[in-house]
Scaffold this active site. Sequence first.
Site, PDB file in Angstrom:
ATOM      1  CE  LYS A 128     -30.807 -17.001  11.466  1.00 25.40           C
ATOM      2  NZ  LYS A 128     -29.578 -16.314  11.120  1.00 25.40           N
ATOM      3  CD  GLN A 160     -26.692 -14.707  12.632  1.00 20.11           C
ATOM      4  OE1 GLN A 160     -27.387 -15.692  12.490  1.00 20.11           O
ATOM      5  NE2 GLN A 160     -27.111 -13.501  12.295  1.00 20.11           N
ATOM      6  CG  ASP A 165     -28.078 -17.073   5.133  1.00 24.14           C
ATOM      7  OD1 ASP A 165     -29.261 -16.876   5.467  1.00 24.14           O
ATOM      8  OD2 ASP A 165     -27.119 -16.927   5.911  1.00 24.14           O
TER       9      ASP A 165
END
Length: 279
Positions: A53, A97, A120
Amino acid sequence: MSYCLIDGKAIATQIKEEVKEKARILTEKGTTPCLAVIQVGNDPASTVYVGNKKKACEFCGIRSLSFELPETITEEELLSKIDELNQDSSVHGILVQLPLPKHIREDAVIRRILPEKDVDGFHPINVGKLCIGEEGYVSCTPAGIVELLKRSNIQIAGKECVIIGRSNIVGKPMNMLMIRENATVTVCHSKTKNLQEVCKRADILIVAMGKPKFVDASYVKQGAVVIDVGIHRNAEGKLCGDVDFDSVCENTSYITPVPGGVGPMTIAMLMSNVVKFME
């Protein structure tokens, strides 16, 4: 019959180039897009994802903030870190995460991120918007699959689509997105009867069940499009998906490889989400 390989790497690069251009224009106007990534503990797979990322942010001209927090952090401390980033107007996207250590409730963390920074697409408000067809952040993997299909000139409208898997991250949002694209959708799961027969009806088969090489040629009708979301390491340490590629590929018109199919799209769509609602 000969099949076409859907090159997720090439399509992901295309999307990141588009994001890069958008980020450049935003930066010139005085606002550099910024993504904050929080990792709790040092799970090796998570560390790899977070590293990827960061690299993608660098490529796209997105500022990335990285917070590596100890496994022992309390839920309250993590939530207060999220609050701090929610209030920081220079941060446009926040990502925690997953998975998290057992003592931290995933749901509490997802709900704490402001919906307008939830890149997300996991917040119940963004999921609700997807359900009723409103604009919002969409979970990156399903959004990436729609882009893979569209950019490969695969028609979705009117097609019969079968999805194996009903997770909140892939199966459920995938269902909503394919309905939005006017496909006729069946979602299968562990309690589905006659799974093979149902799958054999699919013009587009999307497999996200988490079982290595489960889907073989007996699940796939001639000329189907097969999208493999799974990623596993086999006994020799090689990557493979939920689909037994060698057995299935000759039946298909289009198929995604593992690696190099859906995986790169997830990160490309995350980058796209960071700049999506920035003006």
